[in-house]
Design a protein around this motif. Sequence first.
Motif, mmCIF file in Angstrom:
data_model
loop_
_atom_site.group_PDB
_atom_site.id
_atom_site.type_symbol
_atom_site.label_atom_id
_atom_site.label_comp_id
_atom_site.label_asym_id
_atom_site.label_seq_id
_atom_site.Cartn_x
_atom_site.Cartn_y
_atom_site.Cartn_z
ATOM 1 N N ARG A 159 1.152 -1.268 -0.372
ATOM 2 C CA ARG A 159 -0.020 0.268 0.743
ATOM 3 C C ARG A 159 0.822 1.347 0.151
ATOM 4 N N ILE A 160 0.613 2.254 -0.411
ATOM 5 C CA ILE A 160 1.054 3.690 -0.247
ATOM 6 C C ILE A 160 0.422 4.705 -0.019
ATOM 7 N N LYS A 161 0.448 5.809 0.263
ATOM 8 C CA LYS A 161 0.153 7.211 0.427
ATOM 9 C C LYS A 161 -0.346 7.796 -0.106
ATOM 10 N N ALA A 162 -1.822 7.590 -1.529
ATOM 11 C CA ALA A 162 -1.562 8.198 -2.215
ATOM 12 C C ALA A 162 -1.918 10.012 -1.930
ATOM 13 N N ILE A 163 -2.780 9.921 -0.676
ATOM 14 C CA ILE A 163 -2.877 11.742 -0.136
ATOM 15 C C ILE A 163 -2.172 11.499 1.470
ATOM 16 N N HIS A 164 -1.242 13.359 1.116
ATOM 17 C CA HIS A 164 -0.736 13.231 2.308
ATOM 18 C C HIS A 164 0.934 12.655 2.724
ATOM 19 N N SER A 165 1.417 12.589 1.461
ATOM 20 C CA SER A 165 2.704 11.236 0.854
ATOM 21 C C SER A 165 3.819 11.954 1.788
ATOM 22 N N VAL A 166 3.528 12.937 2.132
ATOM 23 C CA VAL A 166 5.246 14.150 2.579
ATOM 24 C C VAL A 166 4.711 14.246 4.216
ATOM 25 N N GLY A 167 5.262 14.115 4.685
ATOM 26 C CA GLY A 167 5.177 15.269 6.552
ATOM 27 C C GLY A 167 5.984 14.838 7.146
ATOM 28 N N ALA A 168 6.321 15.318 8.399
ATOM 29 C CA ALA A 168 7.353 15.743 9.413
ATOM 30 C C ALA A 168 6.716 14.785 10.605
ATOM 31 N N VAL A 169 7.706 14.368 11.595
ATOM 32 C CA VAL A 169 6.749 13.636 12.485
ATOM 33 C C VAL A 169 7.149 14.073 13.600
ATOM 34 N N CYS A 170 6.104 14.463 14.983
ATOM 35 C CA CYS A 170 7.462 15.178 15.687
ATOM 36 C C CYS A 170 6.523 13.995 17.433
ATOM 37 N N GLN A 171 7.945 13.543 18.600
ATOM 38 C CA GLN A 171 6.599 13.459 19.360
ATOM 39 C C GLN A 171 5.273 14.961 20.346
ATOM 40 N N PHE A 172 4.378 14.423 20.630
ATOM 41 C CA PHE A 172 3.798 15.715 21.544
ATOM 42 C C PHE A 172 3.330 14.359 22.708
ATOM 43 N N LYS A 173 3.162 16.137 23.819
ATOM 44 C CA LYS A 173 2.568 15.461 25.016
ATOM 45 C C LYS A 173 0.729 16.762 24.882
ATOM 46 N N PHE A 174 0.097 15.670 25.779
ATOM 47 C CA PHE A 174 -1.199 16.332 25.822
ATOM 48 C C PHE A 174 -1.631 16.141 27.080
ATOM 49 N N GLN A 175 -2.827 17.140 28.353
ATOM 50 C CA GLN A 175 -3.384 16.915 29.519
ATOM 51 C C GLN A 175 -4.318 17.259 28.581
ATOM 52 N N ALA A 176 -5.157 16.577 29.236
ATOM 53 C CA ALA A 176 -7.095 17.404 29.154
ATOM 54 C C ALA A 176 -7.271 17.725 30.239
ATOM 55 N N SER A 177 -8.347 19.021 29.909
ATOM 56 C CA SER A 177 -8.919 19.985 30.679
ATOM 57 C C SER A 177 -8.935 19.338 31.721
ATOM 58 N N SER A 178 -8.848 20.276 32.780
ATOM 59 C CA SER A 178 -9.829 19.325 34.144
ATOM 60 C C SER A 178 -11.095 19.904 34.208
ATOM 61 N N HIS A 179 -11.949 20.458 33.619
ATOM 62 C CA HIS A 179 -13.385 20.934 33.348
ATOM 63 C C HIS A 179 -13.861 19.521 32.094
ATOM 64 N N SER A 180 -13.285 18.781 32.110
ATOM 65 C CA SER A 180 -13.153 17.884 30.741
ATOM 66 C C SER A 180 -14.753 16.945 31.352
ATOM 67 N N ASN A 181 -15.522 16.600 30.738
ATOM 68 C CA ASN A 181 -16.517 15.754 31.330
ATOM 69 C C ASN A 181 -16.448 14.406 29.968
ATOM 70 N N TYR A 182 -15.519 14.401 28.781
ATOM 71 C CA TYR A 182 -14.919 13.364 27.836
ATOM 72 C C TYR A 182 -13.875 11.954 28.563
ATOM 73 N N THR A 183 -14.330 10.898 28.457
ATOM 74 C CA THR A 183 -13.906 9.967 28.769
ATOM 75 C C THR A 183 -12.372 9.333 27.979
ATOM 76 N N GLY A 184 -11.821 8.583 28.517
ATOM 77 C CA GLY A 184 -10.546 7.480 27.443
ATOM 78 C C GLY A 184 -9.674 8.483 27.974
ATOM 79 N N LEU A 185 -8.747 9.143 26.400
ATOM 80 C CA LEU A 185 -8.116 9.838 26.747
ATOM 81 C C LEU A 185 -7.861 11.141 26.903
ATOM 82 N N PHE A 186 -9.467 11.375 27.074
ATOM 83 C CA PHE A 186 -9.532 12.842 26.970
ATOM 84 C C PHE A 186 -10.154 13.445 28.590
#
Length: 423
Positions: A159-186
Amino acid sequence: GINAEYMGIPNKAHSNMKILILLALATVCAARCPYLEKIQGRDVCTLEGLLEVGADTTISGCKCVSKCGATIDDRFNCDWCYTDGECGNVGLTGKFWDYCKFNEAGDFEKQSADLKMLYLWKKVNEDPQSSTYPLPTSVFSESVQTTFDNQLDVLPPGRIKAIHSVGAVCQFKFQASSHSNYTGLFEANAQSFGLIRLGSAQPVTSHAGMVPGMGIKFLRSNVRSGNVLALADTPGDFPPTLWNFFGQPLANRVSPLSGIKQGTLKIKSSQATKCTNMVGLSDLAKFKVDGTPVKKPNFPFLLRFESAGLQFPEEVIDHAGLQDQLTSIPPGTPLFNVFAVDSPGSFNFGSNGSLLGTIVSSSECVNSYFGDTQLTFHHGRIEDDIFLKPEWTDQLHPEDCGASGPLDAEPPKTCPSYIGTWH
């Protein structure tokens, strides 16, 4: 242990023989896997072979003897392969074949999020060369179903990437808001991390500009990764020319696809989902970072990513120029403020959403051949979201998705390998 007497080795040479054997084993391991860094008491050598690059089995349990791919007889809808022995279905040529299976992630997903990050980041940095954009028509000769059904963090072979074929990759960190009412990662105050890939959906040219887009991979322990795709909203075949990657918000939903070029892409996407202009978010809410399943997932309808302050010049550049800009982003840079819109009803009333948190880079951003050719980001169907929130059916109108009929929890025609995995 090593029984020296059984091997006919004098006891006085026993210790020296043990040392030689251990050194030999260490040499073999190093040759097979050069990464010997340890994390959580394990070296990354243990992940070699666990990240299976694609499926080699089928829905009938056959073993593939060819690469999986789609063919014109079903409008390039479902991937299949030739099989070993007389397993599966017999074709007109007498060869046996079967539909490929992509919905089992294997032992790699059972590892800790930290260990998976270490391994994937090593792969990202193996080759700093960028790939190239294939012919635009190549998107139509691949199965779009696999984009939605593949659980792996890498593309199946061939398989190939027919679109979004080139990009730059970074590591990231994320912290959800204390007011979030969502579950899981958020869920409120949840801290997560992963890989983010930034790039243009199409080649950057002096007359067309760019189409900013990104894939975000949240790594979770013991289960598959959580993924979300976001794109700048550039409706029609002749959108305004964009030069600043961070100049406008990105989201998991764009305007309904229109025009000749986008309309053709819509036809292809409609093989897998009725809502061709957005991806679902429910899988992000099903597991916590440590892999703990959530009994009642709660997730937003839409995520909007606004620049957290980073801007590039509004000047004409080519693709190499964009990659230079992206790879200049230093670690610790706030990339995007993330806003969540709770429901289709809220979106229809013009809500911009509430602040969910900020994505911050935690490494340099790099060009990566692995990132361009193998690293993949699962696309979630909106049907999976509706399955968990059926009340959205009355709020999400067909015209919002460019759909031709009512929306519900069942996707359109699926491949035989589809088993509702994401439900």
